[in-house]
Design a protein around this motif. Structure first.
Motif, mmCIF file in Angstrom:
data_model
loop_
_atom_site.group_PDB
_atom_site.id
_atom_site.type_symbol
_atom_site.label_atom_id
_atom_site.label_comp_id
_atom_site.label_asym_id
_atom_site.label_seq_id
_atom_site.Cartn_x
_atom_site.Cartn_y
_atom_site.Cartn_z
ATOM 1 N N GLY A 74 -2.225 34.055 -3.443
ATOM 2 C CA GLY A 74 -2.946 34.082 -4.710
ATOM 3 C C GLY A 74 -3.212 35.462 -5.264
ATOM 4 O O GLY A 74 -3.855 35.600 -6.304
ATOM 5 N N ALA A 75 -2.702 36.518 -4.607
ATOM 6 C CA ALA A 75 -2.955 37.875 -5.087
ATOM 7 C C ALA A 75 -2.145 38.204 -6.335
ATOM 8 O O ALA A 75 -2.533 39.052 -7.134
ATOM 9 C CB ALA A 75 -2.644 38.893 -3.987
ATOM 10 N N VAL A 76 -1.010 37.550 -6.499
ATOM 11 C CA VAL A 76 -0.119 37.812 -7.631
ATOM 12 C C VAL A 76 0.135 36.505 -8.365
ATOM 13 O O VAL A 76 0.386 35.470 -7.741
ATOM 14 C CB VAL A 76 1.214 38.433 -7.157
ATOM 15 C CG1 VAL A 76 2.150 38.671 -8.341
ATOM 16 C CG2 VAL A 76 0.973 39.730 -6.410
ATOM 17 N N ALA A 77 0.056 36.548 -9.681
ATOM 18 C CA ALA A 77 0.343 35.381 -10.525
ATOM 19 C C ALA A 77 1.700 35.589 -11.183
ATOM 20 O O ALA A 77 1.877 36.528 -11.963
ATOM 21 C CB ALA A 77 -0.747 35.201 -11.578
ATOM 22 N N ILE A 78 2.639 34.744 -10.866
ATOM 23 C CA ILE A 78 3.955 34.809 -11.497
ATOM 24 C C ILE A 78 3.989 33.717 -12.566
ATOM 25 O O ILE A 78 4.178 32.537 -12.261
ATOM 26 C CB ILE A 78 5.079 34.612 -10.465
ATOM 27 C CG1 ILE A 78 4.961 35.643 -9.352
ATOM 28 C CG2 ILE A 78 6.447 34.709 -11.144
ATOM 29 C CD1 ILE A 78 5.088 37.078 -9.810
#
Length: 526
Positions: A74-78
């Motif tokens: 959940g650290a990066v939203a693609i």
């Protein structure tokens, strides 16, 4: 305590991983490849890696569900806005790397010898570690040494820029901010000419950037204390559940300082004119375009994902900042006598225009902001590329506006191209700038910000003066002995400038495909 099992979605992250891999390989090239072969290897690596990463962005877009996906716990939203901005960054990077790689020695006969002795169109010092104008630096220049470490530095910065607008938690966003900023601080001090001014600009950027990062991190700490989470969706849910708290509001204010510093909004813009003027011109164009794309992407994600519960608190503040930014940028640009400083204050004014799209706080505002960033990026990179071609009789860049009299008569094609970029900045119809401003103003009006739109239109009208002043000087004033020459760049640079010009016209005449793409992308992962 049970720690979650790490999960790395390599396919979703492959554009970012490609860019960082290229940067790491570039560092190894600096360490192990002979000096004579480094330049070609670094340029090929940077261009090839950027193109490969852009292709990867397209593939991820095709495979991604409309709602987007999270990566790395959940650290990066693609999601589509992140991919749209990453694709824009990579296209800008391709153009910027071509201009950074310019080393041609061909020029007008009058300045050929001076340009050749000063390093051709190489904008970078042959030895950054040497004292400016020292014997060591002159010896490196005579030996034909060339800076090649700037290419892995640029790719490291691009990697941070790609993570910045895709960050789904505040700690990841802070790390991305530092990764994109630190290489830029170094690159700003690498100018070949006016070395002391270049180093001064790098020092100013570093010191002010460090302060802004401290504000950002302090804001993150206060938001964590108020909400108990670092994820943007978690911050939103906690704020909605507990209502306004003084700690959260102070945290948002400090967080905003870091973001607004990066985009160059008033009153956090003081670094822009000095850094833009002192940095190597290809780096200035890269910063002016790519940094804004990344920073506005992060600002959009924070405002639209984390701060809806504080809508009534942050919107009036952004109103005031947008008005100040448009007014200060426009009025100050009128008095500038240096073209690079004029374009720097012009970029400040454009930040105010883009902020109207953010303030709209609706899907139309998000789409309009995305389109504006694409259009502005190509025009900016192209404009600074042309500024870097204008040289005096000593072979040094000459951005003094009073010297540009008759420049367009001597070099009509270059004059027409630069005029096209300036007219786009002014928002003249049939250019990308007109469609960009129309889109953000329309979205802001739909969002209830009609007074802000009126101020934006007035600022655009005033801004047209200092753009037209340059065009008048180039074409309608007589040349003199002080009028500089335009040095002919390599074929690759000519092609890149032509691409920027074509995109500027294309987005003004037939903007609908990119507008539709921006509309399609305007759905942030919640």
């Amino acid at each position: 305590m049970t720690l979650p099992t790490p999960s790395v979605e390599y396919f979703l992250l492959c554009p970012i991983l490609i860019v960082f891999s290229v940067a790491v390989v570039g560092v190894l090239v600096e360490a192990f490849v002979p000096r004579s072969a480094r330049y070609g290897a670094q340029v090929s690596l940077a261009l090839g890696g950027s193109i490969a990463a852009f292709i990867a962005v397209i593939e991820v877009w095709r495979a991604l569900p409309a709602s987007g996906r999270q990566a790395v716990l959940g650290a990066v939203a693609i999601d589509r806005p992140a991919l749209f901005l990453q694709g824009t960054l990579l296209l800008v990077t391709v153009m910027a790397v071509i201009f950074m790689a310019e080393r041609t020695h061909t020029a007008n006969a009058k300045v050929a010898a001076a340009v050749a002795s000063s390093g051709g169109l190489d904008s970078f010092t042959p030895q950054a570690s040497a004292v400016p104008d020292s014997d060591a630096e002159r010896e490196a220049q005579r030996a034909g040494a060339a800076q090649t470490e700037l290419f892995p530095l640029a790719m490291l910065s691009v990697g941070g820029m790609m993570v910045f607008p895709a960050s789904n938690d505040l700690l990841t966003m802070f790390v991305a901010l530092e990764v994109l900023s630190l290489p830029l601080y170094l690159m700003c001090g690498l100018a070949r000419h006016r070395r002391l001014l270049s180093q001064e600009s790098a020092m100013k950027y570093f010191l002010l950037g460090a302060f802004s990062s401290a504000f950002f991190l302090y804001g993150v700490a206060l938001l964590y204390g108020a909400t108990g989470t670092l994820t943007l969706t978690g911050v939103r849910d906690a704020l909605a559940a507990h209502g306004d708290t003084s700690m959260a509001l102070v945290g948002v204010a400090l967080l905003s300082v870091g973001l607004l510093f990066k985009v160059g909004a008033v009153p956090f813009h003081s670094w822009i004119p000095d850094v833009y003027q002192g940095a190597p011109t290809p780096v200035t164009g890269f910063m002016a375009a790519a940094t804004k794309v990344a920073a506005f992407g992060a600002l959009l994600r924070v405002v639209y994902v984390a701060l809806p519960p504080l809508h009534e608190q942050w919107r009036p503040v952004l109103w005031a900042i947008a008005i100040l930014t448009m007014a200060v940028g426009t009025i100050t640009a009128v008095n500038q006598t240096d073209v690079k400083r004029m374009l720097a204050y012009s970029s400040v004014a454009h930040v105010g225009f883009i902020l109207t799209g953010v303030i709209a706080d609706n899907a139309a505002g998000l789409a309009a902001t995305l389109f504006y960033l694409v259009a502005y990026s190509f025009s900016t990179v192209g404009a600074f590329a042309i500024v870097g071609l204008v040289r005096n009789t000593d072979g040094e860049e000459d951005a003094t506006l009073s010297h540009w009299a008759g420049l367009g008569q001597r070099s009509p094609i270059v004059g027409v191209m630069l005029s096209m970029f300036l007219l786009a900045f002014a928002g003249i119809p049939l250019t990308s700038g007109f469609i960009s401003k129309f889109s953000v103003f329309k979205a802001a009006a739909q969002g209830g910000a009609v007074p802000l739109v009126i101020i934006g239109v007035i600022s655009s009208a005033v801004a047209a003066y200092f753009y037209v002043r340059v065009i008048v000087s180039m074409f309608f004033n007589e040349a003199s002995d002080a009028t500089p020459q335009v040095v002919a760049p390599s074929t690759l640079s000519k092609t890149a400038i032509a691409v920027c010009a074509v995109v500027t016209l294309e987005l003004g005449i037939l903007p609908q495909p990119v507008l539709d793409l921006a509309d399609h992308a305007a759905q942030l992962l919640h």
